[in-house]
Scaffold this motif. Sequence first.
Motif, PDB file in Angstrom:
ATOM      1  N   THR A 107       6.443 -13.905  10.389  1.00  0.00           N
ATOM      2  CA  THR A 107       6.762 -12.627   9.743  1.00  0.00           C
ATOM      3  C   THR A 107       6.154 -12.570   8.350  1.00  0.00           C
ATOM      4  N   CYS A 108       6.296 -13.650   7.604  1.00  0.00           N
ATOM      5  CA  CYS A 108       5.761 -13.686   6.239  1.00  0.00           C
ATOM      6  C   CYS A 108       4.239 -13.583   6.227  1.00  0.00           C
ATOM      7  N   TYR A 109       3.580 -14.279   7.123  1.00  0.00           N
ATOM      8  CA  TYR A 109       2.116 -14.183   7.188  1.00  0.00           C
ATOM      9  C   TYR A 109       1.689 -12.758   7.526  1.00  0.00           C
ATOM     10  N   MET A 110       2.407 -12.140   8.469  1.00  0.00           N
ATOM     11  CA  MET A 110       2.076 -10.769   8.838  1.00  0.00           C
ATOM     12  C   MET A 110       2.282  -9.826   7.643  1.00  0.00           C
ATOM     13  N   LEU A 111       3.391  -9.966   6.958  1.00  0.00           N
ATOM     14  CA  LEU A 111       3.666  -9.115   5.796  1.00  0.00           C
ATOM     15  C   LEU A 111       2.658  -9.357   4.678  1.00  0.00           C
ATOM     16  N   SER A 112       2.209 -10.598   4.555  1.00  0.00           N
ATOM     17  CA  SER A 112       1.315 -10.941   3.442  1.00  0.00           C
ATOM     18  C   SER A 112      -0.046 -10.267   3.533  1.00  0.00           C
ATOM     19  N   VAL A 113      -0.481  -9.905   4.716  1.00  0.00           N
ATOM     20  CA  VAL A 113      -1.795  -9.264   4.839  1.00  0.00           C
ATOM     21  C   VAL A 113      -1.738  -7.750   4.626  1.00  0.00           C
ATOM     22  N   LEU A 114      -0.546  -7.185   4.593  1.00  0.00           N
ATOM     23  CA  LEU A 114      -0.417  -5.734   4.448  1.00  0.00           C
ATOM     24  C   LEU A 114      -1.046  -5.173   3.171  1.00  0.00           C
ATOM     25  N   PRO A 115      -0.853  -5.799   2.001  1.00  0.00           N
ATOM     26  CA  PRO A 115      -1.473  -5.214   0.804  1.00  0.00           C
ATOM     27  C   PRO A 115      -3.000  -5.132   0.891  1.00  0.00           C
ATOM     28  N   ALA A 116      -3.641  -6.156   1.423  1.00  0.00           N
ATOM     29  CA  ALA A 116      -5.104  -6.125   1.547  1.00  0.00           C
ATOM     30  C   ALA A 116      -5.538  -5.059   2.550  1.00  0.00           C
ATOM     31  N   LEU A 117      -4.826  -4.957   3.646  1.00  0.00           N
ATOM     32  CA  LEU A 117      -5.157  -3.927   4.634  1.00  0.00           C
ATOM     33  C   LEU A 117      -4.932  -2.533   4.048  1.00  0.00           C
ATOM     34  N   TRP A 118      -3.861  -2.374   3.287  1.00  0.00           N
ATOM     35  CA  TRP A 118      -3.595  -1.094   2.627  1.00  0.00           C
ATOM     36  C   TRP A 118      -4.752  -0.731   1.706  1.00  0.00           C
ATOM     37  N   ALA A 119      -5.180  -1.680   0.895  1.00  0.00           N
ATOM     38  CA  ALA A 119      -6.298  -1.415  -0.031  1.00  0.00           C
ATOM     39  C   ALA A 119      -7.558  -1.051   0.740  1.00  0.00           C
ATOM     40  N   PHE A 120      -7.804  -1.723   1.837  1.00  0.00           N
ATOM     41  CA  PHE A 120      -9.008  -1.467   2.620  1.00  0.00           C
ATOM     42  C   PHE A 120      -8.993  -0.075   3.247  1.00  0.00           C
ATOM     43  N   PHE A 121      -7.865   0.300   3.848  1.00  0.00           N
ATOM     44  CA  PHE A 121      -7.812   1.554   4.591  1.00  0.00           C
ATOM     45  C   PHE A 121      -7.438   2.776   3.756  1.00  0.00           C
ATOM     46  N   LYS A 122      -6.761   2.582   2.620  1.00  0.00           N
ATOM     47  CA  LYS A 122      -6.218   3.718   1.892  1.00  0.00           C
ATOM     48  C   LYS A 122      -6.929   4.024   0.574  1.00  0.00           C
ATOM     49  N   THR A 123      -8.037   3.366   0.310  1.00  0.00           N
ATOM     50  CA  THR A 123      -8.797   3.689  -0.898  1.00  0.00           C
ATOM     51  C   THR A 123     -10.149   4.259  -0.486  1.00  0.00           C
ATOM     52  N   GLY A 124     -10.776   4.975  -1.410  1.00  0.00           N
ATOM     53  CA  GLY A 124     -12.099   5.513  -1.138  1.00  0.00           C
ATOM     54  C   GLY A 124     -12.116   6.996  -0.839  1.00  0.00           C
ATOM     55  N   GLY A 125     -10.970   7.657  -0.909  1.00  0.00           N
ATOM     56  CA  GLY A 125     -10.911   9.071  -0.587  1.00  0.00           C
ATOM     57  C   GLY A 125     -10.922   9.975  -1.801  1.00  0.00           C
ATOM     58  N   GLY A 126     -11.449   9.503  -2.902  1.00  0.00           N
ATOM     59  CA  GLY A 126     -11.442  10.282  -4.138  1.00  0.00           C
ATOM     60  C   GLY A 126     -10.450   9.684  -5.116  1.00  0.00           C
ATOM     61  N   PRO A 127     -10.629   9.955  -6.403  1.00  0.00           N
ATOM     62  CA  PRO A 127      -9.823   9.279  -7.410  1.00  0.00           C
ATOM     63  C   PRO A 127      -8.326   9.575  -7.346  1.00  0.00           C
ATOM     64  N   VAL A 128      -7.941  10.809  -7.061  1.00  0.00           N
ATOM     65  CA  VAL A 128      -6.510  11.127  -7.042  1.00  0.00           C
ATOM     66  C   VAL A 128      -5.829  10.517  -5.819  1.00  0.00           C
ATOM     67  N   SER A 129      -6.412  10.678  -4.641  1.00  0.00           N
ATOM     68  CA  SER A 129      -5.776  10.104  -3.449  1.00  0.00           C
ATOM     69  C   SER A 129      -5.818   8.578  -3.489  1.00  0.00           C
ATOM     70  N   THR A 130      -6.913   8.010  -3.987  1.00  0.00           N
ATOM     71  CA  THR A 130      -6.980   6.550  -4.095  1.00  0.00           C
ATOM     72  C   THR A 130      -5.954   6.041  -5.100  1.00  0.00           C
ATOM     73  N   GLY A 131      -5.849   6.702  -6.242  1.00  0.00           N
ATOM     74  CA  GLY A 131      -4.848   6.303  -7.237  1.00  0.00           C
ATOM     75  C   GLY A 131      -3.435   6.408  -6.696  1.00  0.00           C
ATOM     76  N   THR A 132      -3.157   7.497  -5.989  1.00  0.00           N
ATOM     77  CA  THR A 132      -1.835   7.679  -5.373  1.00  0.00           C
ATOM     78  C   THR A 132      -1.566   6.570  -4.360  1.00  0.00           C
ATOM     79  N   ASN A 133      -2.532   6.287  -3.515  1.00  0.00           N
ATOM     80  CA  ASN A 133      -2.351   5.237  -2.506  1.00  0.00           C
ATOM     81  C   ASN A 133      -2.207   3.865  -3.136  1.00  0.00           C
ATOM     82  N   LEU A 134      -2.915   3.621  -4.232  1.00  0.00           N
ATOM     83  CA  LEU A 134      -2.721   2.347  -4.932  1.00  0.00           C
ATOM     84  C   LEU A 134      -1.315   2.260  -5.518  1.00  0.00           C
TER      85      LEU A 134
END
Length: 150
Positions: A78-105
């Motif tokens: 469970t911990c290993y699975m949870l630990s990869v979530l922040p990196a996956l979030w950064a990979f999939f949720k950034t790059g859509g423009g400064p406001v949406s990327t900032g919000t997602n961060l």
Amino acid sequence: MKGIPRAPLILGLAGLIPFIWGALTYLSDDLHTWGTHTFGSRFVGPYVQLFYGSVILSFMSGVLWGFATKTSGRKAATCYMLSVLPALWAFFKTGGGPVSTGTNLMYGFAGVLILDALFAYWRLTPTWWLRLRVTLTAIVLACLAVGVYL
């Protein structure tokens, strides 16, 4: 900040510099111009915050992975699975423009704080960890909010 070892405290605070610098250069045209001429356009305003924020979310995945090594069995999985979530979030949720990327961060850093609290609850972190992370996260969120809401 009482009880936090000096090295993690200093390094954690130093890690805030790109977020604070980004917010300051977003708020001050003169500082933005100086920073652009001195360091380049990638190192001012929301650009430095957004790129660095993605890097730090990925870094936090590695930190959580390290904490996961302190347990075993299903909890470790469970911990290993949870630990990869922040990196996956950064990979999939950034790059859509400064406001949406900032919000997602902002959501990403708030999510990491929840994971920090969970790992602390499971006693996988140092006793001072959550005190440090709450302070650092609050400052990161405030700095990112400058680019998102102003």
